[in-house]
Design a protein around this motif. Structure first.
Motif, mmCIF file in Angstrom:
data_model
loop_
_atom_site.group_PDB
_atom_site.id
_atom_site.type_symbol
_atom_site.label_atom_id
_atom_site.label_comp_id
_atom_site.label_asym_id
_atom_site.label_seq_id
_atom_site.Cartn_x
_atom_site.Cartn_y
_atom_site.Cartn_z
ATOM 1 N N MET A 30 -16.221 -9.742 0.717
ATOM 2 C CA MET A 30 -15.165 -10.059 -0.268
ATOM 3 C C MET A 30 -13.739 -9.772 0.217
ATOM 4 N N ASN A 31 -12.955 -10.915 0.320
ATOM 5 C CA ASN A 31 -11.571 -10.652 0.708
ATOM 6 C C ASN A 31 -10.685 -9.555 0.055
ATOM 7 N N ARG A 32 -10.138 -8.590 0.761
ATOM 8 C CA ARG A 32 -9.002 -7.788 0.149
ATOM 9 C C ARG A 32 -7.855 -8.547 -0.485
ATOM 10 N N PRO A 33 -7.423 -8.052 -1.682
ATOM 11 C CA PRO A 33 -6.435 -8.731 -2.496
ATOM 12 C C PRO A 33 -5.176 -8.416 -1.686
ATOM 13 N N THR A 34 -4.056 -9.219 -1.839
ATOM 14 C CA THR A 34 -3.105 -9.225 -1.032
ATOM 15 C C THR A 34 -1.738 -9.323 -1.869
ATOM 16 N N ALA A 35 -0.513 -8.751 -1.555
ATOM 17 C CA ALA A 35 0.678 -8.504 -2.234
ATOM 18 C C ALA A 35 1.939 -8.950 -1.526
ATOM 19 N N LEU A 36 2.937 -9.062 -1.936
ATOM 20 C CA LEU A 36 4.141 -9.277 -1.459
ATOM 21 C C LEU A 36 5.072 -8.579 -2.386
ATOM 22 N N ILE A 37 5.866 -7.668 -1.631
ATOM 23 C CA ILE A 37 7.053 -6.937 -2.292
ATOM 24 C C ILE A 37 8.523 -7.575 -1.912
ATOM 25 N N ALA A 38 9.204 -7.674 -3.165
ATOM 26 C CA ALA A 38 10.559 -8.347 -2.852
ATOM 27 C C ALA A 38 11.524 -7.430 -3.691
ATOM 28 N N ASP A 39 12.420 -6.844 -3.103
ATOM 29 C CA ASP A 39 13.294 -5.891 -3.554
ATOM 30 C C ASP A 39 14.747 -5.758 -2.286
ATOM 31 N N ASP A 40 15.661 -5.857 -2.779
ATOM 32 C CA ASP A 40 16.973 -6.035 -1.826
ATOM 33 C C ASP A 40 17.112 -4.576 -1.265
ATOM 34 N N GLU A 41 16.499 -3.485 -1.937
ATOM 35 C CA GLU A 41 16.848 -2.324 -1.305
ATOM 36 C C GLU A 41 15.596 -1.706 -0.488
ATOM 37 N N ASP A 42 15.839 -1.676 0.997
ATOM 38 C CA ASP A 42 14.753 -1.273 1.857
ATOM 39 C C ASP A 42 14.145 0.023 1.323
ATOM 40 N N GLY A 43 14.823 1.176 1.110
ATOM 41 C CA GLY A 43 14.037 2.355 0.462
ATOM 42 C C GLY A 43 13.479 1.985 -0.611
ATOM 43 N N MET A 44 13.541 1.214 -1.594
ATOM 44 C CA MET A 44 12.627 0.956 -2.788
ATOM 45 C C MET A 44 11.464 0.273 -2.382
ATOM 46 N N ARG A 45 11.372 -0.797 -1.412
ATOM 47 C CA ARG A 45 10.270 -1.501 -0.803
ATOM 48 C C ARG A 45 9.512 -0.271 -0.152
ATOM 49 N N GLN A 46 9.949 0.491 0.605
ATOM 50 C CA GLN A 46 9.031 1.504 1.308
ATOM 51 C C GLN A 46 8.266 2.493 0.345
ATOM 52 N N GLN A 47 9.172 2.786 -0.652
ATOM 53 C CA GLN A 47 8.758 3.586 -1.670
ATOM 54 C C GLN A 47 7.644 2.939 -2.339
ATOM 55 N N LEU A 48 7.675 1.579 -2.881
ATOM 56 C CA LEU A 48 6.580 1.089 -3.531
ATOM 57 C C LEU A 48 5.378 0.774 -2.507
ATOM 58 N N ARG A 49 5.595 0.307 -1.386
ATOM 59 C CA ARG A 49 4.536 0.332 -0.506
ATOM 60 C C ARG A 49 3.658 1.440 -0.469
ATOM 61 N N SER A 50 4.268 2.627 -0.242
ATOM 62 C CA SER A 50 3.673 4.073 -0.267
ATOM 63 C C SER A 50 2.944 4.330 -1.659
ATOM 64 N N ARG A 51 3.433 4.074 -2.423
ATOM 65 C CA ARG A 51 2.858 4.332 -3.807
ATOM 66 C C ARG A 51 1.662 3.635 -4.167
ATOM 67 N N LEU A 52 1.722 2.167 -3.882
ATOM 68 C CA LEU A 52 0.799 1.370 -3.846
ATOM 69 C C LEU A 52 -0.450 1.801 -3.055
ATOM 70 N N GLY A 81 5.158 -18.798 -0.077
ATOM 71 C CA GLY A 81 4.689 -20.044 0.221
ATOM 72 C C GLY A 81 3.969 -20.205 1.400
ATOM 73 N N GLN A 82 4.318 -19.090 2.442
ATOM 74 C CA GLN A 82 3.889 -19.047 3.890
ATOM 75 C C GLN A 82 2.452 -18.034 3.572
ATOM 76 N N HIS A 83 2.605 -17.161 2.836
ATOM 77 C CA HIS A 83 1.423 -16.135 3.050
ATOM 78 C C HIS A 83 0.327 -16.157 1.705
ATOM 79 N N GLN A 84 0.755 -17.044 0.766
ATOM 80 C CA GLN A 84 -0.097 -17.206 -0.496
ATOM 81 C C GLN A 84 -0.661 -15.811 -0.955
ATOM 82 N N PRO A 85 0.154 -14.857 -1.141
ATOM 83 C CA PRO A 85 -0.361 -13.489 -1.734
ATOM 84 C C PRO A 85 -1.047 -13.527 -3.226
ATOM 85 N N ASP A 86 -1.887 -12.732 -3.656
ATOM 86 C CA ASP A 86 -2.401 -12.883 -4.796
ATOM 87 C C ASP A 86 -1.501 -12.270 -6.013
#
Length: 253
Positions: A1-23, A47-52
């Motif tokens: 079974m394929n692993r679920p995929t996600a994209l993170i969109a936030d204009d603050e780099d620190g918040m993207r890093q934090q969410l990635r780590s917490r997820l 559109g390019q990556h088609q995340p879940d």
């Protein structure tokens, strides 16, 4: 079974890093396949990556998270990220939408991950009507601006989130700004002018070109032997000078 995929969109780099780590901690099987710094980039990368799943900060340049969501809702599951409770709660109450409040973490993140795990493999809900209503509300001029509520400070290898309610005062320190709380002090790269523009002026007063002080942290205002007004801070030994240009804030002296 394929692993679920996600994209993170936030204009603050620190918040993207934090969410990635917490997820990564909350849902190790989730693959973060892309990150976007604004709404336009989020739509293009989705559109390019088609995340879940797409995690969308509500407030982003180019396209807001809600505007981007209207272009993505039928292709993936959406989660709003926000520091502004009024938008988050309204989105959540629609039932088909979910949200995370900054700083992201704790039980709210676990609950969101559990909800998403149950939805993976299902067709995303038709939430166009809810998004249209949210966009209409979001576009209305607010009765009161949304002021900065969290300070992000890099401490070693970690991102520390400091509530503005904890801050006693800010003070310019060469290329940095010193953030002083009762327990500690940290340095951030945001300038004092930027902070003055983003903080609630009813909560923080600029008493000097190099100092912003939280009003309810002021214990008393005295004069020194040279006649200068000096602010004494509650639960802290600092004495902060009031410049002549800002002495009108304490007119009774």
């Amino acid at each position: 079974m394929n692993r679920p995929t996600a994209l993170i969109a936030d204009d603050e780099d620190g918040m993207r890093q934090q969410l990635r780590s917490r997820l990564l901690d909350a849902w190790p099987e989730l693959d973060i396949i892309a990150e976007a710094a604004n709404g336009i980039e989020a739509v293009a990368l989705a559109g390019q990556h088609q995340p879940d799943i797409v995690f969308l900060d509500i407030r982003m340049p180019g396209l807001s998270g809600i505007e981007a969501a209207r272009m993505l809702f039928n292709r993936c599951h959406l989660v709003f990220i926000t520091a502004y409770d009024q938008y988050a709660i309204e989105a959540f109450e629609q039932g088909a939408l979910d949200y995370l409040l900054k700083p992201v973490g704790g039980e709210r993140l676990k609950t969101t991950c559990a909800r998403l795990q149950a939805r993976i493999g299902q067709r995303p809900s038709d939430i166009e009507r809810q998004l249209t209503a949210l966009l209409s509300h979001h576009s209305k001029p607010a009765a009161k601006p949304d002021y900065l509520r969290w300070i992000q400070a890099v401490v070693g290898a970690n991102l520390r989130m400091i509530s503005t309610r904890e801050v006693l005062f800010f003070q310019a320190d060469e290329k940095y700004t010193r953030v002083q709380t009762e327990q500690s002090e940290v340095l951030i790269r945001k300038t004092l002018k930027e902070l003055a523009d983003e903080l609630d002026p009813d909560e923080f007063w600029r008493i000097h070109r190099s100092t912003l002080v939280r009003v309810d942290a002021i214990q008393e205002v005295t004069r020194d032997l040279r006649g200068r007004q000096m602010v004494r801070i509650r639960n802290h030994p600092a004495l902060l000078e009031v410049s002549r240009g800002h002495s009108h804030l304490f007119q009774q002296m």
